[in-house]
Design an enzyme around this catalytic site. Structure first.
Site, short mmCIF file in Angstrom:
data_model
loop_
_atom_site.label_atom_id
_atom_site.label_comp_id
_atom_site.label_asym_id
_atom_site.label_seq_id
_atom_site.Cartn_x
_atom_site.Cartn_y
_atom_site.Cartn_z
CD GLU A 164 64.79 28.22 58.39
OE1 GLU A 164 64.26 28.34 57.30
OE2 GLU A 164 65.83 27.53 58.57
CG HIS A 232 59.33 28.59 57.01
ND1 HIS A 232 59.73 28.69 55.70
CD2 HIS A 232 60.46 28.44 57.74
CE1 HIS A 232 61.05 28.61 55.63
NE2 HIS A 232 61.52 28.45 56.85
CB CYS A 350 57.68 32.28 50.56
SG CYS A 350 56.81 30.97 51.40
O1 SUG Z 1 63.25 26.97 52.71
N1 SUG Z 1 62.42 26.02 49.43
C1 SUG Z 1 62.30 26.97 50.51
C2 SUG Z 1 60.93 27.60 50.54
C3 SUG Z 1 60.86 28.75 51.51
C4 SUG Z 1 59.49 29.27 51.69
N2 SUG Z 1 59.51 30.36 52.57
C5 SUG Z 1 58.56 30.64 53.51
N3 SUG Z 1 57.68 29.75 53.88
N4 SUG Z 1 58.59 31.77 54.07
C6 SUG Z 1 62.63 26.31 51.86
O2 SUG Z 1 62.24 25.16 52.05
C7 SUG Z 1 63.63 24.50 47.95
C8 SUG Z 1 64.96 24.45 47.24
C9 SUG Z 1 65.13 23.23 46.37
O3 SUG Z 1 64.65 22.15 46.70
O4 SUG Z 1 65.79 23.36 45.31
C10 SUG Z 1 63.60 25.54 49.07
O5 SUG Z 1 64.65 25.91 49.58
#
Ligand code: SUG
Length: 421
Positions: A164, A232, A350
């Protein structure tokens, strides 16, 4: 003059930004499933954060949103956006590439034996809606970091091993342009939610990035943090320069990790937030650790660029006020409003990918200036949908609107080569 510095590349929030509840283990994503999203406001919030960071004197870049719905991905599944099942259609429309911290893992030139900056695009294979991001991301990385004398852009780690990107990677160094120690954080499966980052992926990246063993560390994210919703590592820890800022419950084997880190990098300054001051749940709800921890120019110390949600949480804000009143390395708190992204579990950290490099070696079309941000904001104002509910994703009118919006942005940024067909 050595011009190697940290550049924060933010993902511009795409016109298809919506709340489809696609990320199991991401509490914000699940609890906002089906809600109305505001793509225009979301993108403007992201641009305001970039402007804020430029005003602090930081170097800022950006990435373009990806082409959505992803027809190639749907085609490889034998369907298209009109006929796909609703969850597949939603996955094809996701604007999740906005969270650039998941775009790639970066090892800057001073860390690598071949003195080049290495970037490995993340396979994001755990979540279907994120698993098809990498080809579009790779295409941009290859343009932005196309100078092969300075950069090596790598294909993703093979998909058996979840990766990731920078969200599970921390770099500790005396200053950004000096050699650092890189920490790869991984999860172990067995809990209620998926462990998205596998140790095998971190090991593969440390090898292809040509890092020396004595400059690399692997540590396990705590099972309780993943179970509490820290999908994460960057939801419970952040590093910058010699500073590691982490929750007490972030790591499964904390004492051993800290001892190894101190041995490999004796200059490290560890700031651990105790659970009796900020509980794991408050840390995750407020996204305290999903702050951008940045070094301010001119010996002004470090600042935390935090989501406004951190200011609204009493325990978190009292802790932070106490922290900056002390004599530690963190001197300034800067709340920013990224609520549209936060409602899908994406805070300020993020939204950005840190690349340590000389900005002049990067394709200038990806480097921000106040004028360029104004120009992008004007495109967003004109073309981005005002709101979307996931049920609307089946409408052809919306699909056309999303495509037209992205094409207008690419054209305005001189990146029409990234357009489809
Ligand atoms: O991968 N949310 C992302 C958020 C990513 C955050 N990034 C870091 N922590 N670096 C994920 O979970 C939600 C999409 C939705 O539900 O429509 C989403 O993909």
């Amino acid at each position: 003059m050595n011009r190697i510095q940290e550049i924060n590349f933010d993902g511009i929030i795409g016109p298809s930004h919506n709340y489809a509840g696609l990320s199991l283990g991401n509490i914000a994503s699940s609890s906002n499933a089906g809600e109305m999203s505001y793509p225009r406001q979301a993108a403007l919030q992201g641009l305001a954060k970039m402007r804020h960071n430029l005003d602090l004197g930081l170097t800022q870049g950006f990435f373009m949103p990806l082409d959505r719905p992803n027809d190639d991905w749907l085609d490889s599944l034998g369907t298209d956006s009109d006929n796909a099942e609703p969850h597949i259609r939603a996955a094809s429309y996701s604007a999740s590439a906005m969270w650039a911290a998941n775009a790639a893992t970066i090892s800057p030139a001073p860390d690598s034996n071949d003195s080049r900056c290495h970037l490995t695009v993340a396979n994001l294979r755990t979540m279907p809606h994120r698993s098809h991001e990498w080809p579009g991301t790779l295409a941009q990385l290859q343009i932005a970091f196309g100078d092969k004398s300075c950069f090596a852009v790598h294909n993703p780690v093979p998909p058996a091993f979840g990766d990731e990107g920078a969200a599970n990677h921390m770099r500790l160094c005396v200053s950004h342009d000096s050699p650092g120690v890189e920490v790869f954080v991984y999860g172990e499966s067995g809990g209620p939610y998926p462990a998205r980052q596998h140790i095998e992926a971190g090991k593969a990246i440390s090898r292809t990035h040509d890092l020396s063993d004595d400059k690399v560390l692997f540590t396990q994210q705590s099972n309780e943090a993943i179970a509490a919703g820290a999908f994460h590592n960057d939801v419970v820890a952040v590093a910058n320069g010699p500073v590691l800022f982490a929750h007490e419950q972030a790591f499964e084997h904390r004492d051993q990790f800290y001892a190894e880190l101190e041995q490999k990098f004796p200059e490290v300054e560890i700031v651990t937030v105790p659970a009796d001051k900020v509980s794991l749940n408050d840390a995750i709800k407020s996204y305290l650790f999903n702050a951008q921890l940045v070094t301010l120019p001119g010996n002004a110390g470090m600042a935390l660029i935090l989501p406004t949600e951190a200011r609204e949480n009493l325990a978190v804000w009292s802790y932070l006020e106490e922290l900056i009143a002390g004599n530690g390395p963190i001197r300034k708190l800067c709340p920013v409003d990224v609520r549209q992204s936060m409602a899908n579990g994406g805070g300020p950290a993020c939204l950005r990918l840190r690349v340590v490099a000389d900005p002049e070696t990067v394709d200038q079309r990806f480097i921000a200036s106040p004028e360029k941000l104004d120009q992008i904001a004007a495109v967003v104002e004109q073309y981005w949908p005002e709101n979307i509910v996931p049920a609307q994703l089946a409408e052809t009118g919306l699909k056309d609107k999303i495509r037209t919006a992205r094409s207008a942005l690419l054209k305005s940024c001189g990146l029409a080569q990234l357009d489809r067909g």
